[in-house]
Design an enzyme around this catalytic site. Structure first.
Site, PDB file in Angstrom:
ATOM      1  N   ASP A 190       0.911  -1.151   0.000  1.00  0.00           N
ATOM      2  CA  ASP A 190       0.000   0.000   0.000  1.00  0.00           C
ATOM      3  C   ASP A 190       0.943   1.191   0.000  1.00  0.00           C
ATOM      4  O   ASP A 190       1.535   1.514   1.038  1.00  0.00           O
ATOM      5  CB  ASP A 190      -0.890   0.008   1.244  1.00  0.00           C
ATOM      6  CG  ASP A 190      -1.862   1.173   1.202  1.00  0.00           C
ATOM      7  OD1 ASP A 190      -1.439   2.289   0.829  1.00  0.00           O
ATOM      8  OD2 ASP A 190      -3.042   0.990   1.529  1.00  0.00           O
ATOM      9  N   HIS A 191       1.109   1.832  -1.143  1.00  0.00           N
ATOM     10  CA  HIS A 191       2.222   2.790  -1.227  1.00  0.00           C
ATOM     11  C   HIS A 191       2.042   3.982  -0.283  1.00  0.00           C
ATOM     12  O   HIS A 191       3.001   4.657   0.057  1.00  0.00           O
ATOM     13  CB  HIS A 191       2.500   3.213  -2.678  1.00  0.00           C
ATOM     14  CG  HIS A 191       1.562   4.237  -3.227  1.00  0.00           C
ATOM     15  ND1 HIS A 191       0.338   3.914  -3.750  1.00  0.00           N
ATOM     16  CD2 HIS A 191       1.664   5.585  -3.354  1.00  0.00           C
ATOM     17  CE1 HIS A 191      -0.269   5.021  -4.165  1.00  0.00           C
ATOM     18  NE2 HIS A 191       0.520   6.052  -3.939  1.00  0.00           N
ATOM     19  N   HIS A 253      -5.696   2.866   0.971  1.00  0.00           N
ATOM     20  CA  HIS A 253      -4.988   4.047   1.494  1.00  0.00           C
ATOM     21  C   HIS A 253      -5.749   4.755   2.615  1.00  0.00           C
ATOM     22  O   HIS A 253      -5.165   5.131   3.629  1.00  0.00           O
ATOM     23  CB  HIS A 253      -4.736   5.059   0.373  1.00  0.00           C
ATOM     24  CG  HIS A 253      -4.129   4.459  -0.859  1.00  0.00           C
ATOM     25  ND1 HIS A 253      -3.188   3.449  -0.814  1.00  0.00           N
ATOM     26  CD2 HIS A 253      -4.333   4.718  -2.178  1.00  0.00           C
ATOM     27  CE1 HIS A 253      -2.844   3.132  -2.050  1.00  0.00           C
ATOM     28  NE2 HIS A 253      -3.520   3.876  -2.891  1.00  0.00           N
TER      29      HIS A 253
HETATM   30  O1  LIG Z   1      -3.274   3.748  -5.626  1.00  0.00           O
HETATM   31  C1  LIG Z   1      -3.620   4.741  -6.210  1.00  0.00           C
HETATM   32  O2  LIG Z   1      -3.090   5.932  -5.846  1.00  0.00           O
HETATM   33  C2  LIG Z   1      -3.058   7.020  -6.752  1.00  0.00           C
HETATM   34  C3  LIG Z   1      -2.759   8.254  -5.914  1.00  0.00           C
HETATM   35  O3  LIG Z   1      -1.485   8.114  -5.329  1.00  0.00           O
HETATM   36  P1  LIG Z   1      -0.607   9.385  -4.936  1.00  0.00           P
HETATM   37  O4  LIG Z   1       0.600   8.819  -4.295  1.00  0.00           O
HETATM   38  O5  LIG Z   1      -0.326  10.120  -6.223  1.00  0.00           O
HETATM   39  O6  LIG Z   1      -1.443  10.224  -4.036  1.00  0.00           O
HETATM   40  C4  LIG Z   1      -4.373   7.164  -7.496  1.00  0.00           C
HETATM   41  O7  LIG Z   1      -4.247   8.154  -8.507  1.00  0.00           O
HETATM   42  C5  LIG Z   1      -4.734   5.860  -8.147  1.00  0.00           C
HETATM   43  O8  LIG Z   1      -6.015   5.957  -8.743  1.00  0.00           O
HETATM   44  C6  LIG Z   1      -4.754   4.732  -7.140  1.00  0.00           C
HETATM   45  O9  LIG Z   1      -4.867   3.477  -7.815  1.00  0.00           O
END
Ligand SMILES: O=C1O[C@H](COP(=O)(O)O)[C@@H](O)[C@H](O)[C@H]1O
Ligand SMILES: NC(=O)C1=CN([C@@H]2O[C@H](COP(=O)(O)OP(=O)(O)OC[C@H]3O[C@@H](n4cnc5c(N)ncnc54)[C@H](OP(=O)(O)O)[C@@H]3O)[C@@H](O)[C@H]2O)C=CC1
Length: 518
Positions: A190-191, A253
């Protein structure tokens, strides 16, 4: 001093990194740059190899050239030191392979043995699956059947999101992967958990005497988590139209950030202890049982045509690979209750959406007002104190307090005291993927999601999705470039609250005291 000795962090133990999906978007934008940054900072020593894997054919040289381009376009460091780049590049090889062909995996085992010998790697293997989820099961079986798991060292698999579409599909996926890997070998990404300020939540909470004693329903009025994006679905319409904001951002997230805010202090700062506490929060989430419950507590919307910074934007239904009559939500806001002793009665409001006016991720902790019989509160209608954690794109925190207006006897002024971390250290903080790859290579799964977290998060989300599936009448259109359906504000209004302004929308009457000097 060479670049490799600049970092104080220990290098990860030597391993072969297998990048499945090496010709894809994620590898190009995130994974190659992350590996280069780790190398540049000495977190990868010389005992590693990277094998790029996908069906398309590439020579090693072509692959290395693609890695080079990706670094120069997306990495926080440039590959402008030829000596360093050449040393790094020689660790990269490419093999064309179809996930469904076990013979290819046998060949990969033979290649791996050669790489172990060439780079003095003790048989450690890290498999990074930057692939569509339906390939996670087949790739696991073929890793086993092709002999990749027979080497002497450790074996770990890093799995990209989405981990399933709902609880049954996630369970099925997990069962497949579990036939091959043990839970401690599985690193579900989960980044958001790799982001600097999300990791900082623990420190802000547990290392500050003036926050932790107040961190409960006696002092906190509500918590607001906003993940707003200006982008639409870009070229991921096919995936997104089946997913929607609730599954794409909510299940992972947003709930992960909520657990970091709401969890009890772990007995030790060990991965398993932290994850034990997080899963208790997920178990305490009040489940919305009926359609009425969902309607009352969750708002969904879909962007229609609009304008952002003077530029006309298409509606969601006009996006490529999206159904012309789609009812997929590109926005949702919810009031979430954490039914435990600490949080009883404190609403957690969460919202996320595409095509909103600003890109930002922020957590606002709103403290309860001073009692009205206190002199100042009764005279001045004081604004509540806020602690705001800025995750993205600005990184830092600010607290909003009340202070006497200088020179006046009675006037009170809100003052925001800001520590902008990214302004202080520059925007060159490690990317989420860098930390997470480094953690996986060191066997630290603290910031990866354990199966029980994933399953409880799906159980919560599935109830909402099921109610939505049965009746789509509550989906609200909102113009691209706006803040989403107005009903999202009613969720708070009915409790006497409002969404606090996020990044770029600061209120006029607040005095800012900031390390940015603004
Ligand atoms: O996992 C995801 O995250 C991105 C947003 O990530 P961020 O680090 O740029 O805030 C999101 O655009 C995407 O739809 C989703 O799959
Ligand atoms: N891109 C992003 O920003 C994000 C992506 N993710 C997730 O990461 C994963 C990968 O995403 P992304 O890189 O965007 O996807 P892409 O579609 O860009 O890439 C998919 C990759 O899989 C390879 N592939 C497909 N089928 C096979 C097969 N049968 N055998 C071997 N390789 C195969 C493709 O290569 P080839 O065609 O040459 O075989 C390609 O390298 C997905 O699960 C996605 O949800 C998660 C968060 C963000």
């Amino acid at each position: 001093m060479t670049d490799q000795h600049k970092s104080e962090a220990l290098p990860a133990s030597g391993a072969v990194y297998y990048l499945f999906g090496a010709t894809g978007d994620l590898a190009k934008r995130k994974l190659f740059p992350a590996l280069f940054s780790l190398y540049k900072e000495g977190k990868l020593a010389e005992d590693f190899a990277v094998v790029g894997l996908a069906r398309r054919s590439r020579t090693d040289e072509q692959f290395q050239a693609e890695v080079y381009e990706s670094i120069n376009e997306f990495c926080r460091y440039k590959a402008d030191d030829a000596e360093l780049w050449n040393r790094f590049a020689q660790h990269f090889v490419y093999m064309s392979l179809d996930i469904n062909d076990v013979e290819g995996f046998r060949e990969l085992t033979r290649l791996s043995e050669k790489l172990d010998e060439r780079f003095d790697i003790p048989g450690n293997r890290l498999f990074y699956l930057a692939l569509a989820p339906e390939l996670f099961g087949p790739v696991s079986f073929n890793l086993r059947d092709g002999g990749l798991l027979e080497s002497k060292g450790w074996h770990r698999v890093v799995i990209e999101k989405p981990f399933g579409y709902d609880l049954p599909s996630a369970q099925k996926l997990n069962d497949q992967i579990n036939q091959v890997f043990k839970e401690e070998e599985i690193f579900r990404i989960d980044h958001y958990l790799g982001k600097e300020m999300v990791q900082n939540i623990e420190v802000i909470r547990f290392a500050n005497a003036f926050f932790e004693p107040l961190w409960n329903n006696k002092h906190i009025a509500n918590v607001q988590i906003t993940l707003s994006e200006t982008v639409g679905v870009e070229d991921r319409g096919g995936y997104y139209d089946k997913s929607g904001a609730l599954r794409d951002m909510g299940q992972n997230h947003m709930l992960q950030m909520l657990t970091m805010i709401a969890m009890e202090p772990p007995s030790r700062l060990h991965g398993e202890d932290i994850r034990d506490e997080k899963v208790k929060v997920l178990r305490s989430l009040r489940q919305y049982e009926t359609f009425e419950d969902v309607r009352k507590n969750v708002v969904r919307g879909q962007y229609s045509e609009g304008v952002h910074k003077g530029k006309p934007l298409p509606g969601y239904r006009q996006e490529e690979s999206v159904a012309g009559d789609s009812v997929t939500e590109t926005y949702f806001a919810a009031k979430v209750a954490v039914d435990n002793f600490r949080w009883a009665g404190v609403p957690f409001y969460i919202r996320t959406g595409k095509r909103l006016p600003v890109k930002t991720t922020e957590v606002v902790i709103e403290f309860q007002n001073m009692p009205n019989n206190v002199l100042f509160a009764s005279r001045h209608n004081l604004a509540p104190n806020l602690l705001v954690i800025r995750v993205n794109p600005m990184e830092g925190i600010y607290i909003k307090i009340n202070a006497k207006q200088p020179g006046s006897d009675t006037q009170i002024q809100p003052v925001a005291m800001e520590f902008c971390q990214s302004c202080q250290v520059g925007i060159n903080t490690p990317e989420a993927y860098e930390r997470l790859i480094y953690d996986a290579a060191r066997g630290d799964s603290t910031y990866f999601t354990r199966w029980d977290e994933v399953s409880h998060a799906w159980a919560f989300v599935d109830k909402i999705a099921a109610a939505w599936h049965d009746d789509t009448s509550d989906i609200r259109p909102y113009p691209a470039g706006s803040w989403g359906p107005t009903e999202a504000s009613d969720l708070l209004k009915q409790d006497g609250f409002r969404w606090w302004p996020v990044n770029g929308q600061e209120e006029d009457n607040v005095i800012w005291v900031s390390n940015t000097g603004k």
